[in-house]
Write a protein that holds these residues in place. Structure first.
Motif, PDB file in Angstrom:
ATOM      1  N   ASP A 627      59.349  47.319  52.136  1.00 30.54           N
ATOM      2  CA  ASP A 627      59.547  47.839  50.777  1.00 30.54           C
ATOM      3  C   ASP A 627      59.041  46.777  49.786  1.00 30.54           C
ATOM      4  N   TRP A 628      59.075  47.086  48.477  1.00 27.66           N
ATOM      5  CA  TRP A 628      58.498  46.142  47.521  1.00 27.66           C
ATOM      6  C   TRP A 628      59.218  44.790  47.506  1.00 27.66           C
ATOM      7  N   ARG A 631      57.890  42.802  50.259  1.00 33.10           N
ATOM      8  CA  ARG A 631      56.496  42.381  50.054  1.00 33.10           C
ATOM      9  C   ARG A 631      56.443  41.224  49.054  1.00 33.10           C
ATOM     10  N   PHE A 632      57.251  41.336  47.994  1.00 33.28           N
ATOM     11  CA  PHE A 632      57.266  40.279  46.986  1.00 33.28           C
ATOM     12  C   PHE A 632      57.763  38.973  47.611  1.00 33.28           C
ATOM     13  N   ILE A 728      49.866  44.195  48.442  1.00 33.06           N
ATOM     14  CA  ILE A 728      50.174  45.193  47.410  1.00 33.06           C
ATOM     15  C   ILE A 728      49.606  46.562  47.803  1.00 33.06           C
ATOM     16  N   ILE A 762      48.471  50.100  44.084  1.00 34.97           N
ATOM     17  CA  ILE A 762      49.659  49.960  44.934  1.00 34.97           C
ATOM     18  C   ILE A 762      49.692  50.954  46.100  1.00 34.97           C
ATOM     19  N   LEU A 766      54.879  53.230  49.023  1.00 41.79           N
ATOM     20  CA  LEU A 766      56.035  52.661  48.307  1.00 41.79           C
ATOM     21  C   LEU A 766      56.645  53.659  47.328  1.00 41.79           C
ATOM     22  N   TYR A 770      59.312  50.383  43.092  1.00 40.61           N
ATOM     23  CA  TYR A 770      58.837  49.020  42.884  1.00 40.61           C
ATOM     24  C   TYR A 770      58.994  48.654  41.421  1.00 40.61           C
ATOM     25  N   SER A 771      58.916  47.358  41.153  1.00 34.03           N
ATOM     26  CA  SER A 771      59.027  46.905  39.773  1.00 34.03           C
ATOM     27  C   SER A 771      57.611  46.781  39.207  1.00 34.03           C
ATOM     28  N   GLU A 774      56.529  43.311  38.086  1.00 31.34           N
ATOM     29  CA  GLU A 774      56.340  42.362  39.186  1.00 31.34           C
ATOM     30  C   GLU A 774      55.013  42.631  39.891  1.00 31.34           C
ATOM     31  N   VAL A 775      54.740  43.923  40.125  1.00 28.38           N
ATOM     32  CA  VAL A 775      53.497  44.290  40.816  1.00 28.38           C
ATOM     33  C   VAL A 775      52.300  43.850  39.978  1.00 28.38           C
TER      34      VAL A 775
END
Ligand code: ATP
Length: 850
Positions: A627-628, A631-632, A728, A762, A766, A770-771, A774-775
């Motif tokens: 999930d995001w 990944r972050f 991403i 993206i 997802l 996601y934010s 942030e992305v």
């Protein structure tokens, strides 16, 4: 003779009727034929400590060590803290089959055993007067030599001469961990841990979350513990060298009894024993006030217990969230009023400070404070500098390239000086950076007068110096030399970074022969991997095959059997591996050992449950596991790991082959960079002989590296940027073709970024979870990293800063390198192949390296 007979008779009597006393009479030792049951104890020779079974009040039984003469059983160490005995009459402590020590229950089940790697011949267990329980071989004459010691496995107490921290040679990490409650010694929520990264300091953690920070050791005390004055009879010591980073204390007055404990309520407490009142006195504890709470006032906020409210922004900064700030929640911290201008910036001196968090700070132990300032000024990402040690009027240099967090101000004479970078306009001119008094007009006048006087003086001096030309030349030379100091130093740094060094680079830094790295037998590894069977094979890489293995102790390992063509000598290989083994970071895969036999070279790594990132990210079914937030976390963790490789002060490593298959994932999907020492382990010759495999991987290589074989930290930054865009988008840069069959992933990302719709990139899997900010930040960082010109790309310290800062204004990326073009035909031969690739309408020739 008569006396000896009497003593013998007395001993037999004791053994028969008072087994507990009998063991005590052996002066604190237990041999392979003896055992200790619930009713018996082992006492140290000087009657200082006692070991035995105890019930802390939860009706369960544990094997522990306590002070023999202090009433009320103050337990300082527990063996089976997470596997107690339920019955008071059931436990036995003895020496096991391999010479290790064990606690068994009434049916002989082993509840706890010492982790001892070497089998012992004729072992003996001794409880020393220091409180250390040791296993030794009876024939061993050296009292310092043991096969196992309880001091290597601390529980919640630090006793005198016990160390906390890390030993890079043995791989030991010594932390304190609280009991669950005062009646339950099982692993609790709090731990006190020395973080060896950057400029080491100790953290109090609640589970994994920092609650309090000691600040780094400043030569006299921890920066955040100004009250840490040496007590009469107590000496603190902090060792920081290539072998270890450790904190310990010792007793210089034999009558003093003192211990440091991480208690179950989250406090670190030092107790001393008061003989006259027969009680423990709490001598010191932390955290003790609001300002001790980790990051109480957020980035660039300063906490001061004497002020109300306690948080204030330093000069040149304002509260990030004014509303929360006014409601006395300072955790959001402060933001700059004026953007930095780099070379034109100035430094604000702050006195009596607890230094900001130093886990990513850079230390130079010898640099003068003037050179330190110059170095910081020359590096646009440098946010602050200070002296490394405060004794002898200040020694060395520490610089920060991250946000400054967790600072507090102390009263006069308690803290230390810190110099914070500010835009020049934030510090009014007055000849010194800290002056903030007087109107600007007055300062201008002073400035004009100053300059005029300066010019007059200079003209006079020139006349004088023309006459004394020789003298002038000398002064001039000396001055330039002095001024060049830091610049030369940074050039040296750069050179170090650019060149993956030959032995010379580090041979003077440590005695490599002294280092120990577990050497495994090839036969042990063959058994562990089922004879390197195909079923155990995890994958095949450029350097050889990787197998899953299981050691007899049930430890899972990954075994990399290097292809036999490595032309390196055995000693050279061992030295490289030992050096690599000393690099430790939570985002690097841990090297556990190696094996060198005849023509076999094998590396043993920790096993990573989720294999490599490519295995999850590029698999339709598995990618939903990422999930995001994960990944972050992978992006940030990889950035931190790479920063460590690039900046570790002992020796720098350029990875040269950073890619998704070299990012391994543990059980919680935390990233760990692997293959980071391969460029070192395989020498230059090998690189040439096996170019396709060793040099790099198409799709991740920077233009200057692919075309000219020119590598630097910035080529790693390029590969990192590709990786970020892959994470991403969930798509491989190599082999990515958009509908029109023209763009690769970099070109695709660039097109959307320029078109203002970066979020198009993206990964569809997802959904909306996601934010966006942030992305977008990650895409921007990714694009900055893949810019065509190496000098435009940020360093990894700036990358880490940009990823972690929600407010920083990021630079606008320029056109990426290799953003257009078709996939060069894949080649299977090791000979280089030339292929045409178009970069922004300019045709360049590219060497296909893989
Ligand atoms: N420590 C480990 N734990 C679990 N799996 C691992 C471990 N190390 C490697 N692997 C698996 O083995 C595969 C091969 O690893 P290896 O590092 O040899 O090659 P690679 O990274 O794929 O390619 P190259 O060597 O060319 O960089 C990896 O892709 C990964 O899936």
């Amino acid at each position: 003779m008569k006396d000896i007979a009497k003593l013998h008779y007395f001993t037999i009597l004791c053994l028969t009727f008072f087994p507990k006393l009998a063991i005590s009479l052996t002066l604190g030792s237990l041999t392979a034929t003896q055992s200790l049951t619930n009713e018996q104890t082992l006492v140290s020779p000087g009657q200082v400590f006692e070991l035995g079974f105890f019930d802390p009040g939860n009706s369960k039984w544990y094997l522990g060590i306590w002070y023999k003469k202090i009433p009320g059983k103050t337990v300082v160490w527990v063996a089976n803290k997470d596997s107690p005995l339920s019955n008071s009459s059931s436990g036995t402590f003895k020496i096991g089959d391999r010479g290790n020590i064990v606690v068994v229950d009434e049916v002989g089940t082993i509840l706890w055993s010492s982790k001892q790697t070497q089998e012992a011949v004729d072992p003996v267990v001794q409880l020393l007067d220091s409180g250390n329980l040791v296993v030794r071989e009876t024939s061993e004459k050296d009292p310092e030599k043991h096969l196992w010691q309880s001091f290597d496995y601390p529980t919640d107490t630090l006793l005198p001469d016990m160390k906390m921290g890390s030993n890079f040679d043995s791989g030991f990490e010594w932390n304190l961990t609280s009991w669950k409650s005062s009646e339950d010694p099982s692993t609790g929520d709090y731990s006190f841990k020395l973080d060896v990264h950057g400029f080491p300091e100790i953290f109090l953690l609640n589970n994994q979350e920092p609650k309090y920070r000691s600040g780094p050791w400043n030569g006299m005390r921890f920066s955040g513990v100004p009250e840490m004055a040496p007590l009469n009879g107590l000496k603190f010591s902090f060792v920081m060298d290539e072998h270890e980073v450790t904190y310990s204390f010792s007793i210089t007055n034999a009558s003093l009894i003192s211990r440091l404990i991480m208690n179950s309520t989250g406090h670190l407490e030092r107790y001393t024993w008061i003989e006259s009142s027969q009680e423990w006195n709490s001598y010191w504890y932390a955290p003790k006030d609001q300002c001790d709470n980790y990051k109480e006032c957020g980035p660039y906020g300063i906490c001061d217990t004497n002020a109300s409210p306690v948080c204030r922004c330093m000069k040149g900064f304002s509260p990030k969230n004014l509303q929360a700030w006014n409601l006395r929640d300072g955790s959001g911290g402060c933001v700059r009023n004026t953007t930095l201008g780099c070379r034109s910036d100035r430094f604000l001196p702050l006195k009596n400070m607890k230094l900001p968090e130093t886990t990513t700070a850079f230390v130079d132990k010898t640099m003068s404070i003037e050179d330190c300032k110059e170095m910081c000024l020359n590096n646009c990402s440098c946010t602050a500098y200070a002296n490394y040690m405060i004794n002898d009027g200040g020694i060395g240099c520490v610089t920060w390239t991250s946000e400054l967090v967790d600072m507090r101000a102390y009263t006069e004479g308690s803290g230390q000086d810190l110099y914070v970078r500010l835009a020049a306009s934030e510090i009014a001119y007055s000849g010194s950076a800290d002056s903030g008094n007087g109107s600007d007009k007055t300062k201008e006048i002073i400035m004009v007068i100053g300059i005029t006087v300066g010019i007059v003086l200079l003209s006079g001096l020139t006349v004088f110096f023309v006459w004394k030309r020789k003298g002038l030349q000398m002064i001039w030379k000396e001055k330039t030399e002095r001024r060049k100091g830091p610049r030369e130093r940074s050039q040296d740094l750069l050179l170090n970074e650019v060149v993956i060094s030959s032995k010379k680079e580090y041979s003077g830094e440590s005695n490599i022969d002294d280092l120990e790295l577990p050497l495994f037998d090839f036969s042990t590894l063959a058994i562990a991997t089922n004879d390197f069977s195909d079923e155990n094979k995890l994958g095949q890489g450029g350097f050889g095959s990787v197998y899953k293995g299981r050691l007899v102790e049930d430890q899972e390992i990954a075994v990399k059997r290097l292809s036999k063509s490595s032309g390196q000598g055995v000693e050279e290989f061992k030295n490289e591996v030992r050096l690599i083994a000393r690099l430790q970071h939570r985002n690097l895969v841990r090297l556990l050992g190696c094996c060198i036999e005849i023509d076999e070279k094998v590396l043993i790594y920790e096993y990573m449950e989720n294999k490599s990132l490519d295995y999850v990210l590029f698999d339709k079914a598995k990618r939903s596991l990422l999930d995001w937030p994960r990944r972050f976390n992978i992006i940030c963790g990889t950035a931190r790991g790479l920063l460590y490789l690039h900046q570790d002060s002992r020796f720098r490593i350029i990875h040269r082959d950073l890619k998704a298959s070299n990012i391994l994932l543990d059980g919680e999907m935390n990233p760990k960079i692997s293959d980071f020492g391969m460029a070192r382990i395989f020498g230059k010759d090998q690189t040439e002989a096996n170019t396709r495999r060793v040099v790099g991987t198409y799709g991740y290589m920077s233009p200057e590296y692919a075309m000219d074989g020119h590598f630097s930290v910035k080529s790693d930054v390029f590969s990192f940027g590709v990786l970020v865009l892959e994470i991403i988008s969930g798509k491989k840069n190599r082999g990515f073709y958009y509908a029109n069959n023209e763009l690769n992933l970099l070109g695709h990302a660039w097109k959307h970024w320029r078109g203002g719709n970066g979020l198009e990139l993206i990964d569809q899997s997802l959904g909306d979870l996601y934010s966006p900010s942030e992305v977008m930040r990650c895409i921007q960082v990714g694009l900055l990293c893949v810019q065509e010109r190496a000098e435009d790309r940020p360093t990894m310290s700036s990358v880490v800063l940009m990823l972690s800062s929600e407010t920083a204004t990021l630079p606008q990326p320029k056109q990426p390198g290799f953003c257009l073009g078709r996939n060069p035909v894949e080649t299977t031969s090791s000979s280089s192949k030339q292929e045409s690739c178009t970069v922004n309408n300019v045709t360049v020739t590219m060497l296909d390296a893989r």
